[in-house]
Each structure stands twice: as C-alpha cells, then as structure tokens.
Motif scaffolding. Structure first.
Motif, PDB file in Angstrom:
ATOM      1  N   ARG A 167       0.832  -1.267  -0.017  1.00  0.00           N
ATOM      2  CA  ARG A 167       0.150   0.080   0.011  1.00  0.00           C
ATOM      3  C   ARG A 167       0.801   1.149  -0.115  1.00  0.00           C
ATOM      4  NH1 ARG A 167      -0.682   1.841   5.623  1.00  0.00           N
ATOM      5  NH2 ARG A 167       0.350   0.578   6.717  1.00  0.00           N
ATOM      6  N   GLN A 168       0.515   2.235  -0.728  1.00  0.00           N
ATOM      7  CA  GLN A 168       1.172   3.464  -0.770  1.00  0.00           C
ATOM      8  C   GLN A 168       1.455   4.298   0.487  1.00  0.00           C
ATOM      9  OE1 GLN A 168      -0.398   5.736  -4.279  1.00  0.00           O
ATOM     10  NE2 GLN A 168       1.041   4.753  -5.592  1.00  0.00           N
ATOM     11  N   SER A 169       0.335   3.964   1.461  1.00  0.00           N
ATOM     12  CA  SER A 169       0.483   4.651   2.617  1.00  0.00           C
ATOM     13  C   SER A 169       1.301   3.877   3.760  1.00  0.00           C
ATOM     14  CB  SER A 169      -0.846   4.901   3.351  1.00  0.00           C
ATOM     15  OG  SER A 169      -1.383   3.480   3.379  1.00  0.00           O
ATOM     16  N   LEU A 170       2.350   2.956   3.566  1.00  0.00           N
ATOM     17  CA  LEU A 170       2.905   1.982   4.063  1.00  0.00           C
ATOM     18  C   LEU A 170       4.144   3.009   4.879  1.00  0.00           C
ATOM     19  CD1 LEU A 170       3.318  -0.910   5.364  1.00  0.00           C
ATOM     20  CD2 LEU A 170       4.985  -1.122   3.318  1.00  0.00           C
ATOM     21  N   ASP A 171       4.340   2.978   6.091  1.00  0.00           N
ATOM     22  CA  ASP A 171       5.326   3.966   6.800  1.00  0.00           C
ATOM     23  C   ASP A 171       6.690   3.552   6.260  1.00  0.00           C
ATOM     24  OD1 ASP A 171       6.550   2.218   9.463  1.00  0.00           O
ATOM     25  OD2 ASP A 171       4.687   1.716   8.625  1.00  0.00           O
ATOM     26  N   ASP A 172       7.533   4.309   6.341  1.00  0.00           N
ATOM     27  CA  ASP A 172       8.942   4.324   5.996  1.00  0.00           C
ATOM     28  C   ASP A 172       9.678   3.173   6.662  1.00  0.00           C
ATOM     29  OD1 ASP A 172       8.738   6.035   3.827  1.00  0.00           O
ATOM     30  OD2 ASP A 172       9.528   7.699   4.998  1.00  0.00           O
ATOM     31  N   GLU A 173       9.460   3.107   7.802  1.00  0.00           N
ATOM     32  CA  GLU A 173       9.953   2.035   8.798  1.00  0.00           C
ATOM     33  C   GLU A 173       9.964   0.686   8.511  1.00  0.00           C
ATOM     34  OE1 GLU A 173       9.933   0.317  13.441  1.00  0.00           O
ATOM     35  OE2 GLU A 173       9.177   2.583  12.815  1.00  0.00           O
ATOM     36  N   THR A 174       8.380   0.469   8.243  1.00  0.00           N
ATOM     37  CA  THR A 174       8.095  -0.774   7.946  1.00  0.00           C
ATOM     38  C   THR A 174       8.437  -1.094   6.468  1.00  0.00           C
ATOM     39  OG1 THR A 174       6.020  -0.879   8.959  1.00  0.00           O
ATOM     40  CG2 THR A 174       6.086  -2.438   7.466  1.00  0.00           C
ATOM     41  N   ARG A 175       8.584  -0.360   5.415  1.00  0.00           N
ATOM     42  CA  ARG A 175       8.860  -0.335   4.154  1.00  0.00           C
ATOM     43  C   ARG A 175      10.248  -0.918   3.978  1.00  0.00           C
ATOM     44  NH1 ARG A 175       6.451   1.502  -0.699  1.00  0.00           N
ATOM     45  NH2 ARG A 175       5.032   2.670   0.727  1.00  0.00           N
ATOM     46  N   THR A 176      11.259  -0.273   4.817  1.00  0.00           N
ATOM     47  CA  THR A 176      12.559  -0.558   4.845  1.00  0.00           C
ATOM     48  C   THR A 176      12.766  -1.951   5.489  1.00  0.00           C
ATOM     49  OG1 THR A 176      13.282   1.734   5.024  1.00  0.00           O
ATOM     50  CG2 THR A 176      14.904   0.230   5.648  1.00  0.00           C
ATOM     51  N   LEU A 177      11.981  -2.275   6.621  1.00  0.00           N
ATOM     52  CA  LEU A 177      12.345  -3.472   7.289  1.00  0.00           C
ATOM     53  C   LEU A 177      11.728  -4.940   6.411  1.00  0.00           C
ATOM     54  CD1 LEU A 177      12.817  -4.743  10.113  1.00  0.00           C
ATOM     55  CD2 LEU A 177      10.172  -4.584  10.451  1.00  0.00           C
ATOM     56  N   LEU A 178      10.740  -4.421   5.321  1.00  0.00           N
ATOM     57  CA  LEU A 178      10.525  -5.406   4.524  1.00  0.00           C
ATOM     58  C   LEU A 178      11.449  -5.804   3.367  1.00  0.00           C
ATOM     59  CD1 LEU A 178       6.374  -4.742   4.605  1.00  0.00           C
ATOM     60  CD2 LEU A 178       7.802  -7.028   5.389  1.00  0.00           C
ATOM     61  N   GLU A 179      11.927  -4.578   2.943  1.00  0.00           N
ATOM     62  CA  GLU A 179      12.742  -5.092   1.922  1.00  0.00           C
ATOM     63  C   GLU A 179      14.049  -5.361   2.344  1.00  0.00           C
ATOM     64  OE1 GLU A 179      12.013  -0.420  -0.533  1.00  0.00           O
ATOM     65  OE2 GLU A 179      13.651  -0.611   0.915  1.00  0.00           O
ATOM     66  N   LYS A 180      14.505  -5.346   3.378  1.00  0.00           N
ATOM     67  CA  LYS A 180      15.486  -6.271   4.111  1.00  0.00           C
ATOM     68  C   LYS A 180      15.218  -7.534   4.242  1.00  0.00           C
ATOM     69  CE  LYS A 180      18.181  -2.376   5.868  1.00  0.00           C
ATOM     70  NZ  LYS A 180      18.557  -1.741   7.177  1.00  0.00           N
ATOM     71  N   ALA A 181      13.928  -7.699   4.685  1.00  0.00           N
ATOM     72  CA  ALA A 181      13.524  -8.973   5.275  1.00  0.00           C
ATOM     73  C   ALA A 181      13.155  -9.940   4.162  1.00  0.00           C
ATOM     74  CB  ALA A 181      12.390  -8.812   6.338  1.00  0.00           C
ATOM     75  N   LEU A 182      12.447  -9.729   3.536  1.00  0.00           N
ATOM     76  CA  LEU A 182      11.722 -10.383   2.345  1.00  0.00           C
ATOM     77  C   LEU A 182      12.608 -11.287   1.413  1.00  0.00           C
ATOM     78  CD1 LEU A 182       8.760  -8.170   1.328  1.00  0.00           C
ATOM     79  CD2 LEU A 182       8.697 -10.544   2.205  1.00  0.00           C
ATOM     80  N   PRO A 183      13.908 -10.743   1.216  1.00  0.00           N
ATOM     81  CA  PRO A 183      14.862 -11.325   0.187  1.00  0.00           C
ATOM     82  C   PRO A 183      15.649 -12.653   1.200  1.00  0.00           C
ATOM     83  CG  PRO A 183      15.243  -9.116  -0.308  1.00  0.00           C
ATOM     84  CD  PRO A 183      14.287  -9.137   1.059  1.00  0.00           C
ATOM     85  N   GLN A 184      15.596 -12.407   2.365  1.00  0.00           N
ATOM     86  CA  GLN A 184      16.054 -13.352   3.246  1.00  0.00           C
ATOM     87  C   GLN A 184      15.040 -14.440   3.639  1.00  0.00           C
ATOM     88  OE1 GLN A 184      19.362 -13.490   4.610  1.00  0.00           O
ATOM     89  NE2 GLN A 184      19.503 -11.453   3.513  1.00  0.00           N
ATOM     90  N   VAL A 185      13.763 -14.112   3.644  1.00  0.00           N
ATOM     91  CA  VAL A 185      12.646 -15.085   3.656  1.00  0.00           C
ATOM     92  C   VAL A 185      12.743 -15.982   2.597  1.00  0.00           C
ATOM     93  CG1 VAL A 185      10.248 -15.378   3.747  1.00  0.00           C
ATOM     94  CG2 VAL A 185      11.363 -13.639   5.468  1.00  0.00           C
ATOM     95  N   PHE A 186      12.705 -15.485   1.244  1.00  0.00           N
ATOM     96  CA  PHE A 186      12.798 -16.221   0.179  1.00  0.00           C
ATOM     97  C   PHE A 186      14.015 -16.537  -0.276  1.00  0.00           C
ATOM     98  CE2 PHE A 186       8.594 -14.243  -0.114  1.00  0.00           C
ATOM     99  CZ  PHE A 186       7.786 -15.288  -0.432  1.00  0.00           C
ATOM    100  N   SER A 187      14.638 -17.337   0.531  1.00  0.00           N
ATOM    101  CA  SER A 187      16.215 -17.571   0.223  1.00  0.00           C
ATOM    102  C   SER A 187      16.075 -19.329   0.351  1.00  0.00           C
ATOM    103  CB  SER A 187      17.086 -17.370   1.235  1.00  0.00           C
ATOM    104  OG  SER A 187      16.644 -17.915   2.736  1.00  0.00           O
TER     105      SER A 187
END
Length: 314
Positions: free
Chosen positions: A248-268
């Motif tokens: 969602r475009q209203s997603l806060d920057d903290e969560t957005r950054t956290l997911l950008e780092k976490a998701l590649p690790q999850v899909f490993s």
C-alpha cells in the motif's frame, strides 16, 4: 526476537476479507473493497504494528505445513514483528485489499502485479526477475485424444482466474500463438483457482486445464494427478518478471525498509522447502528492490491477447 507464530496462532490470526465478487479484469480499477474491521494496518504504524498480508488460499494438506503459515513464521523471525494473514478469494481481491489500505502487502505473480502497479495506486516493494523457463502448460487426462495444442480447437478449457499469470494470461498467449482464439476457437471457463481447474478436468467438465508447469512438477497436494494419469500439452513462453511484493502506498517508511531487507532473506534457498509452492517461482531468482513501473511493461503485449490493455487500468 523469537517468533511467537505457531500454527495454532496462525489460524487464530487469520481473517477472511469479504470482498465484492470480481467478474472481470477491469474491476481492478473500479471495484470497491468491503473489508473486515479487523484488517486495519493504518491503526498504529511503526514497530508496534503487525505486518498484514493478503493472500489467496494455498495448501490445504493437514499433514504438511501450509506455505502461507510458513511465510508468516519466517517473516516474524526476520522482522521481529507480528504477522497477520487475511484470506481473500482471488488475485484481484489481493490487489483491492492493498489499494484500499486494508493490508500492508500481497505477493503476486507477474500479471496481477503489472495490473496493480499500472493503476498508479499500488507500489511494487520488490520484484523477482524472470528467466527463460516456460511458465504454463495445458493439462489433459492421459486417455484424451488431444496430443498437441492445435487439438484444443473446439475444446472447453479451464483457467484458474482472470488475473492469474500461469493459469490464464500465459496459456491464453500460448493458444493464440498456435492460432486459437478464446471464445472463437475454444470455450474458456474460470474455475476460481488452479485447484478448481484440476477438479473440473478430473470430473470431465472440461477437456483441458491450463496451469503452472511448476505445480505439475510439485505434485501433491498442489497437483492431484499421478504419473500416467495426465499429459502436458504445449509450453508457454517465459515472463519478464516472475512476481512481486506489492505494498500500500501509505505504508510507513520504517516498515517499508524493514520488509525490503527481510523479504529477500525469507525467500532464500534455505527456506525453499517450507515455502513450498509459494516460494517455488521466486526462490533463487534475482531480486529488484522498488522496481520502476517500466519493468512491468513487457506484460502489455501478452495481456492484449487476452483482451486486456494494462495501460487503460488506472
């Protein structure tokens, strides 16, 4: 933080989002979303808020770990945040849940991702690049007289749903390349998902069920036919983007950054087995963070074959 996510907790924290029925692809730009009150990601941003994900049901074998539950467990471990899953009926409903701010993210294959990004109202948080691997095939029973794609002329063909990459867009394009046009040379029905397509084929309601090649390779519980019971007819081209995580475009920057780092690790690679079908098309592929919308333009020509102009869906 140790993940608190257990299978029991996962079931307790799953909700179902009662969206309007979606009868066509243009609905993605027009339909409203009737959401359950429990899905309110905007209520409390930042480190204390759970991460909410909209998904279509995937995996119902009680003896195996549900890949959606596995995703939630892994994402909690990587982020230290609670994860809540909201079930919706189809791909376009995932898009609508994100657009309407009812959930934070959804994981989509290439075409629904392109549809969503093209509205200008949904962000691509990350995308997995495609490769040269064929995406789709059309499954027939082993005793079927159909031996090649051209034999599907006059047939009734089951597709997953109208926003499925592997279960609609790519096989329709494959049939088009063989000179077969939907509604003229064959009859199309939409079964509401890959599982519904397989059931229709098994029950003799259709002549073929078009689906993802990777599902046929995974076997049960994702593909119900044993060796010797089915044959694959034809192979579609590959896709420029295998899939994406939409936000969602209203997603806060903290969560957005956290997911950008976490998701590649999850899909490993180490999580490939537990993610099952959910990770099959994404694990091991190159990841693009915050891809430019132009990355999705390769889908436009293929979508046009199915009568959809992505550039008009805004």
């Amino acid at each position: 933080m140790t993940s608190k996510f257990t299978r029991k907790a996962a079931l307790m924290r799953r909700t179902t989002l009662p969206l309007l029925a979606l009868s066509g692809l243009t609905v993605v730009a027009l339909a409203g979303c009737q959401a359950a009150a429990s899905a309110s990601p905007g209520d409390g941003e930042g480190s204390s808020a759970p991460i909410t994900i909209a998904t279509i049901p995937l995996g119902d074998d009680p003896s195996a770990e549900n890949p959606i539950d596995a995703l939630a467990t892994l994402l909690e471990e990587q982020t230290g945040r609670d994860v809540e899953i909201t079930d919706v009926p189809d791909y376009l409903s995932v898009v609508e849940a994100i657009r309407a701010d009812h959930v934070d993210i959804g994981i989509m294959s290439g075409f629904p991702s392109a549809l969503a990004v093209n509205t200008g109202e949904v962000d691509a948080l990350l995308a997995w690049q495609g490769d040269d691997t064929p995406v789709s095939t059309c499954v027939v029973l082993d005793d079927s007289p159909v031996t090649e794609v051209a034999d599907l002329e006059g047939a009734t063909v089951a597709f997953a749903d109208q926003a499925s990459s592997s279960g609609y867009f790519m096989p329709v394009y494959m049939l088009h390349e063989e000179g077969l046009e939907q509604g003229t040379d064959y009859e199309a029905i939409f079964a509401g998902g890959h599982e519904g397509s397989f059931a229709a084929l098994e029950q003799g309601q259709v002549d073929a069920a078009c689906t993802a090649i990777m599902l046929t390779q995974l076997g049960e519980p994702y593909f119900p036919f044993a060796d010797g019971e089915w044959r694959g007819i034809g192979e579609s081209p590959s896709m420029p983007i295998a899939g994406a995580v939409l936000a969602r475009q209203s997603l806060d920057d903290e969560t957005r950054t956290l997911l950008e780092k976490a998701l590649p690790q999850v899909f490993s690679e180490e999580n490939a087995e537990s993610l099952g079908a959910l990770g099959e098309g994404f694990v091991g592929r190159e990841t693009m963070i915050a891809p430019d919308p132009e990355e999705f333009q390769g889908f436009v020509d293929i979508a046009a074959v199915a009568g959809v102009k992505l550039e008009d869906l805004r």
